[in-house]
Design a protein around this motif. Structure first.
Motif, PDB file in Angstrom:
ATOM      1  N   GLU A   1       0.838  -1.212   0.000  1.00  0.00           N
ATOM      2  CA  GLU A   1       0.000   0.000   0.000  1.00  0.00           C
ATOM      3  C   GLU A   1       0.869   1.257   0.000  1.00  0.00           C
ATOM      4  O   GLU A   1       0.549   2.234  -0.674  1.00  0.00           O
ATOM      5  N   ARG A   2       1.944   1.236   0.745  1.00  0.00           N
ATOM      6  CA  ARG A   2       2.868   2.388   0.754  1.00  0.00           C
ATOM      7  C   ARG A   2       3.460   2.620  -0.627  1.00  0.00           C
ATOM      8  O   ARG A   2       3.599   3.753  -1.067  1.00  0.00           O
ATOM      9  N   LEU A   3       3.823   1.529  -1.302  1.00  0.00           N
ATOM     10  CA  LEU A   3       4.395   1.660  -2.651  1.00  0.00           C
ATOM     11  C   LEU A   3       3.440   2.372  -3.596  1.00  0.00           C
ATOM     12  O   LEU A   3       3.877   3.138  -4.455  1.00  0.00           O
ATOM     13  N   VAL A   4       2.159   2.115  -3.444  1.00  0.00           N
ATOM     14  CA  VAL A   4       1.164   2.745  -4.313  1.00  0.00           C
ATOM     15  C   VAL A   4       1.102   4.252  -4.063  1.00  0.00           C
ATOM     16  O   VAL A   4       0.931   5.043  -4.992  1.00  0.00           O
ATOM     17  N   ARG A   5       1.302   4.655  -2.818  1.00  0.00           N
ATOM     18  CA  ARG A   5       1.161   6.079  -2.450  1.00  0.00           C
ATOM     19  C   ARG A   5       2.436   6.891  -2.623  1.00  0.00           C
ATOM     20  O   ARG A   5       2.378   8.095  -2.791  1.00  0.00           O
ATOM     21  N   ILE A   6       3.591   6.256  -2.565  1.00  0.00           N
ATOM     22  CA  ILE A   6       4.866   6.984  -2.605  1.00  0.00           C
ATOM     23  C   ILE A   6       5.207   7.372  -4.033  1.00  0.00           C
ATOM     24  O   ILE A   6       5.053   6.574  -4.960  1.00  0.00           O
ATOM     25  N   ARG A   7       5.738   8.590  -4.209  1.00  0.00           N
ATOM     26  CA  ARG A   7       6.065   9.070  -5.548  1.00  0.00           C
ATOM     27  C   ARG A   7       7.573   9.115  -5.824  1.00  0.00           C
ATOM     28  O   ARG A   7       7.996   8.857  -6.923  1.00  0.00           O
ATOM     29  N   GLY A   8       8.388   9.437  -4.874  1.00  0.00           N
ATOM     30  CA  GLY A   8       9.820   9.603  -5.109  1.00  0.00           C
ATOM     31  C   GLY A   8      10.532   8.280  -5.362  1.00  0.00           C
ATOM     32  O   GLY A   8      10.258   7.278  -4.710  1.00  0.00           O
ATOM     33  N   LYS A   9      11.447   8.302  -6.324  1.00  0.00           N
ATOM     34  CA  LYS A   9      12.165   7.081  -6.708  1.00  0.00           C
ATOM     35  C   LYS A   9      12.961   6.491  -5.544  1.00  0.00           C
ATOM     36  O   LYS A   9      12.937   5.280  -5.316  1.00  0.00           O
ATOM     37  N   VAL A  10      13.665   7.337  -4.801  1.00  0.00           N
ATOM     38  CA  VAL A  10      14.484   6.839  -3.688  1.00  0.00           C
ATOM     39  C   VAL A  10      13.590   6.255  -2.595  1.00  0.00           C
ATOM     40  O   VAL A  10      13.860   5.174  -2.066  1.00  0.00           O
ATOM     41  N   SER A  11      12.495   6.930  -2.276  1.00  0.00           N
ATOM     42  CA  SER A  11      11.574   6.428  -1.252  1.00  0.00           C
ATOM     43  C   SER A  11      10.942   5.110  -1.681  1.00  0.00           C
ATOM     44  O   SER A  11      10.814   4.175  -0.883  1.00  0.00           O
ATOM     45  N   ARG A  12      10.547   5.024  -2.937  1.00  0.00           N
ATOM     46  CA  ARG A  12       9.966   3.785  -3.459  1.00  0.00           C
ATOM     47  C   ARG A  12      11.000   2.649  -3.417  1.00  0.00           C
ATOM     48  O   ARG A  12      10.667   1.514  -3.095  1.00  0.00           O
ATOM     49  N   THR A  13      12.239   2.974  -3.725  1.00  0.00           N
ATOM     50  CA  THR A  13      13.295   1.961  -3.704  1.00  0.00           C
ATOM     51  C   THR A  13      13.517   1.453  -2.288  1.00  0.00           C
ATOM     52  O   THR A  13      13.719   0.253  -2.086  1.00  0.00           O
ATOM     53  N   ARG A  14      13.456   2.343  -1.303  1.00  0.00           N
ATOM     54  CA  ARG A  14      13.633   1.913   0.094  1.00  0.00           C
ATOM     55  C   ARG A  14      12.534   0.951   0.518  1.00  0.00           C
ATOM     56  O   ARG A  14      12.794  -0.055   1.185  1.00  0.00           O
ATOM     57  N   VAL A  15      11.299   1.242   0.151  1.00  0.00           N
ATOM     58  CA  VAL A  15      10.184   0.357   0.499  1.00  0.00           C
ATOM     59  C   VAL A  15      10.323  -0.971  -0.244  1.00  0.00           C
ATOM     60  O   VAL A  15      10.140  -2.041   0.344  1.00  0.00           O
ATOM     61  N   SER A  16      10.660  -0.918  -1.521  1.00  0.00           N
ATOM     62  CA  SER A  16      10.856  -2.146  -2.296  1.00  0.00           C
ATOM     63  C   SER A  16      11.984  -2.989  -1.710  1.00  0.00           C
ATOM     64  O   SER A  16      11.869  -4.221  -1.627  1.00  0.00           O
ATOM     65  N   LEU A  17      13.057  -2.337  -1.299  1.00  0.00           N
ATOM     66  CA  LEU A  17      14.178  -3.061  -0.684  1.00  0.00           C
ATOM     67  C   LEU A  17      13.726  -3.749   0.599  1.00  0.00           C
ATOM     68  O   LEU A  17      14.091  -4.899   0.854  1.00  0.00           O
ATOM     69  N   ARG A  18      12.915  -3.058   1.393  1.00  0.00           N
ATOM     70  CA  ARG A  18      12.427  -3.678   2.632  1.00  0.00           C
ATOM     71  C   ARG A  18      11.598  -4.927   2.319  1.00  0.00           C
ATOM     72  O   ARG A  18      11.734  -5.951   2.994  1.00  0.00           O
ATOM     73  N   LEU A  19      10.755  -4.859   1.296  1.00  0.00           N
ATOM     74  CA  LEU A  19       9.992  -6.031   0.873  1.00  0.00           C
ATOM     75  C   LEU A  19      10.922  -7.181   0.487  1.00  0.00           C
ATOM     76  O   LEU A  19      10.714  -8.336   0.879  1.00  0.00           O
ATOM     77  N   GLU A  20      11.942  -6.856  -0.288  1.00  0.00           N
ATOM     78  CA  GLU A  20      12.888  -7.881  -0.735  1.00  0.00           C
ATOM     79  C   GLU A  20      13.701  -8.446   0.428  1.00  0.00           C
ATOM     80  O   GLU A  20      13.905  -9.663   0.526  1.00  0.00           O
ATOM     81  N   GLU A  21      14.166  -7.591   1.315  1.00  0.00           N
ATOM     82  CA  GLU A  21      14.946  -8.067   2.456  1.00  0.00           C
ATOM     83  C   GLU A  21      14.113  -8.966   3.367  1.00  0.00           C
ATOM     84  O   GLU A  21      14.609  -9.956   3.896  1.00  0.00           O
ATOM     85  N   ASN A  22      12.843  -8.615   3.559  1.00  0.00           N
ATOM     86  CA  ASN A  22      11.955  -9.466   4.355  1.00  0.00           C
ATOM     87  C   ASN A  22      11.847 -10.856   3.728  1.00  0.00           C
ATOM     88  O   ASN A  22      11.931 -11.870   4.415  1.00  0.00           O
ATOM     89  N   ALA A  23      11.649 -10.896   2.409  1.00  0.00           N
ATOM     90  CA  ALA A  23      11.520 -12.180   1.713  1.00  0.00           C
ATOM     91  C   ALA A  23      12.828 -12.964   1.785  1.00  0.00           C
ATOM     92  O   ALA A  23      12.810 -14.193   1.960  1.00  0.00           O
ATOM     93  N   TRP A  24      13.950 -12.269   1.647  1.00  0.00           N
ATOM     94  CA  TRP A  24      15.234 -12.973   1.716  1.00  0.00           C
ATOM     95  C   TRP A  24      15.523 -13.502   3.113  1.00  0.00           C
ATOM     96  O   TRP A  24      16.121 -14.574   3.267  1.00  0.00           O
ATOM     97  N   ARG A  25      15.083 -12.792   4.167  1.00  0.00           N
ATOM     98  CA  ARG A  25      15.263 -13.293   5.531  1.00  0.00           C
ATOM     99  C   ARG A  25      14.518 -14.631   5.714  1.00  0.00           C
ATOM    100  O   ARG A  25      15.038 -15.578   6.296  1.00  0.00           O
ATOM    101  N   TYR A  26      13.299 -14.667   5.223  1.00  0.00           N
ATOM    102  CA  TYR A  26      12.497 -15.891   5.296  1.00  0.00           C
ATOM    103  C   TYR A  26      13.201 -17.028   4.545  1.00  0.00           C
ATOM    104  O   TYR A  26      13.342 -18.140   5.062  1.00  0.00           O
ATOM    105  N   ALA A  27      13.627 -16.750   3.329  1.00  0.00           N
ATOM    106  CA  ALA A  27      14.312 -17.758   2.516  1.00  0.00           C
ATOM    107  C   ALA A  27      15.599 -18.228   3.186  1.00  0.00           C
ATOM    108  O   ALA A  27      15.934 -19.420   3.146  1.00  0.00           O
ATOM    109  N   ASP A  28      16.310 -17.291   3.791  1.00  0.00           N
ATOM    110  CA  ASP A  28      17.554 -17.622   4.493  1.00  0.00           C
ATOM    111  C   ASP A  28      17.289 -18.690   5.547  1.00  0.00           C
ATOM    112  O   ASP A  28      17.997 -19.695   5.632  1.00  0.00           O
TER     113      ASP A  28
END
Length: 156
Positions: free
Chosen positions: A92-119
Motif C-alpha cells: 500500500e505504501r508503494l502505491v502512495r509513494i512518488r519519489g524514486k528513492v523512497s519507493r526503492t527503500r520500500v521495495s528493498l524492505r519487501l525484498e529483504e523481508n523475503a530474503w530473511r524468510y528464505a535464508d
C-alpha cells in the motif's frame, strides 16, 4: 529441465515451510522483464517461470549445474513474500509513494523481508548459491540508494 524433479523440489520446500500456497509452473513471464518467480497477493499464488529461471541461472552461474538449487532458492524467496506480515502495508505504501528513492527503500524492505524468510528456510543447504542469488537480487536496490554507495564502491 526435469519437470518432475522441479515438482518434487516445490513439494519439498512447501512441506518444509508448512505452506499451502499454490505454486504454478510456467515457462515464460508475460512481459519484457526477466522475472523468474512472482507472488500474487490477490491470488495468494506463486508462479515460477522455469524458462526464465534457466536463463537467469546461466547468466549468473554460467551453466545450469546449480539449477535445482536455483529453483529452490527462488521459491523460498517467493514464499518469503507470501508469509511477510508487512506485505500488505508495504505494498500500500508503494502505491502512495512518488519519489524514486523512497519507493526503492520500500521495495528493498519487501525484498529483504523475503530474503530473511528464505535464508531461514533453505540457505544452509548451499550457502554459496544462496548468497550469490540474494546478492544479485539486492544489488540493483543498493545501487539506487545513497546510503549504500560505500558498500557498492567497496564490492565493485
Amino acid at each position: 529441465m526435469n519437470r518432475t524433479l522441479i515438482e518434487h523440489i516445490v513439494t519439498d520446500v512447501l512441506t518444509r515451510s508448512n505452506s499451502e500456497i499454490e505454486v504454478v509452473l510456467e515457462n515464460l513471464f508475460p512481459g519484457r522483464r526477466l522475472v523468474g518467480g512472482k507472488y500474487s497477493l490477490d491470488d495468494n499464488r506463486i508462479t515460477l517461470y522455469l524458462g526464465v529461471l534457466e536463463e537467469q541461472c546461466k547468466l549468473l552461474f554460467g551453466s545450469l549445474e546449480p539449477f535445482e538449487e536455483y529453483v529452490r532458492v527462488v521459491l523460498a524467496h517467493e514464499l518469503g513474500h507470501a508469509h511477510d506480515p508487512e506485505l500488505e502495508y508495504l505494498s500500500e505504501r508503494l502505491v502512495r509513494i512518488r519519489g524514486k528513492v523512497s519507493r526503492t527503500r520500500v521495495s528493498l524492505r519487501l525484498e529483504e523481508n523475503a530474503w530473511r524468510y528464505a535464508d531461514n528456510l533453505v540457505r544452509i543447504e548451499n550457502p554459496a548459491v544462496f548468497d550469490t542469488i540474494r546478492g544479485q537480487s539486492l544489488t540493483g536496490y543498493y545501487e539506487l540508494l545513497p546510503e549504500y554507495a560505500e558498500l557498492i564502491a567497496t564490492t565493485a
